[in-house]
Design a protein around this motif. Structure first.
Motif, PDB file in Angstrom:
ATOM      1  N   TYR A  28      14.144  -1.198   1.586  1.00  0.00           N
ATOM      2  CA  TYR A  28      12.690  -1.181   1.454  1.00  0.00           C
ATOM      3  C   TYR A  28      12.216  -2.352   0.594  1.00  0.00           C
ATOM      4  O   TYR A  28      11.333  -3.106   0.983  1.00  0.00           O
ATOM      5  N   ASN A  31      13.024  -5.779   2.345  1.00  0.00           N
ATOM      6  CA  ASN A  31      12.168  -5.988   3.514  1.00  0.00           C
ATOM      7  C   ASN A  31      10.713  -6.163   3.122  1.00  0.00           C
ATOM      8  O   ASN A  31      10.007  -6.991   3.699  1.00  0.00           O
ATOM      9  N   LYS A  32      10.253  -5.387   2.140  1.00  0.00           N
ATOM     10  CA  LYS A  32       8.862  -5.501   1.695  1.00  0.00           C
ATOM     11  C   LYS A  32       8.591  -6.903   1.168  1.00  0.00           C
ATOM     12  O   LYS A  32       7.593  -7.526   1.544  1.00  0.00           O
ATOM     13  N   LYS A  33       9.469  -7.409   0.340  1.00  0.00           N
ATOM     14  CA  LYS A  33       9.275  -8.747  -0.222  1.00  0.00           C
ATOM     15  C   LYS A  33       9.215  -9.792   0.891  1.00  0.00           C
ATOM     16  O   LYS A  33       8.323 -10.643   0.916  1.00  0.00           O
ATOM     17  N   GLU A  36       5.969  -9.149   3.247  1.00  0.00           N
ATOM     18  CA  GLU A  36       4.710  -9.477   2.600  1.00  0.00           C
ATOM     19  C   GLU A  36       4.569 -10.977   2.387  1.00  0.00           C
ATOM     20  O   GLU A  36       3.456 -11.500   2.394  1.00  0.00           O
ATOM     21  N   ARG A  41       1.568  -6.288   5.774  1.00  0.00           N
ATOM     22  CA  ARG A  41       1.357  -5.271   4.734  1.00  0.00           C
ATOM     23  C   ARG A  41       2.371  -4.151   4.893  1.00  0.00           C
ATOM     24  O   ARG A  41       2.590  -3.637   6.000  1.00  0.00           O
ATOM     25  N   VAL A  42       2.994  -3.751   3.777  1.00  0.00           N
ATOM     26  CA  VAL A  42       3.979  -2.666   3.751  1.00  0.00           C
ATOM     27  C   VAL A  42       3.471  -1.613   2.769  1.00  0.00           C
ATOM     28  O   VAL A  42       3.212  -1.932   1.610  1.00  0.00           O
ATOM     29  N   LEU A  44       4.105   2.138   1.025  1.00  0.00           N
ATOM     30  CA  LEU A  44       5.009   3.239   0.715  1.00  0.00           C
ATOM     31  C   LEU A  44       4.191   4.526   0.647  1.00  0.00           C
ATOM     32  O   LEU A  44       3.206   4.601  -0.091  1.00  0.00           O
ATOM     33  N   CYS A  75       6.027   3.191   5.223  1.00  0.00           N
ATOM     34  CA  CYS A  75       7.363   3.689   4.876  1.00  0.00           C
ATOM     35  C   CYS A  75       7.193   5.062   4.242  1.00  0.00           C
ATOM     36  O   CYS A  75       6.658   5.187   3.144  1.00  0.00           O
TER      37      CYS A  75
END
Length: 114
Positions: A28, A31-33, A36, A41-42, A44, A75
């Motif tokens: 998470y 992948n988020k880094k 983004e 946009r991610v 949680l 997520c």
């Protein structure tokens, strides 16, 4: 559709363990880094009223309120990854404009990998 009717925040739904799109907590964050940095946009999503840093509580508006642009990645996490996987399998076909990911292992794995 009422998202909260798909699960109980107090129980695990083992049907969700068969979900396909899963990330661990470590995945998470990586992948988020990466996503983004590319403008994706991610989000949680807390399904069990056990918030962690940057998590937002699940709501109907989140998915059906047009507050997130097409391509947003949600997520979901619950206690074990079972209920979040089940909700993921219910929402993804109804919301093709988003990607929905299950945090495998749920809040337990999330906290253990900190």
């Amino acid at each position: 559709m009422d998202v909260s009717s798909l699960f109980s925040p107090n129980t695990c739904d083992i049907r969700g363990k068969q979900s396909k799109d899963k990330w661990t907590r470590t995945e998470y964050f990586a992948n988020k880094k990466d996503l983004e940095s590319k403008g994706v946009r991610v989000v949680l999503v807390d399904m069990i009223n056990n918030p962690v840093e940057d998590a937002l509580p699940i709501s109907n508006d989140m998915f059906f309120g047009n507050q997130y642009s097409e391509g947003t990645i949600f997520c979901l996490y619950c206690h074990s990854g079972g209920s979040s996987g089940y909700v993921q399998m219910q929402l993804q076909p109804r919301l093709p404009q988003y990607t929905i990911i299950n945090i495998d292992g749920g809040i337990l794995m999330y906290n253990m990998q900190r």
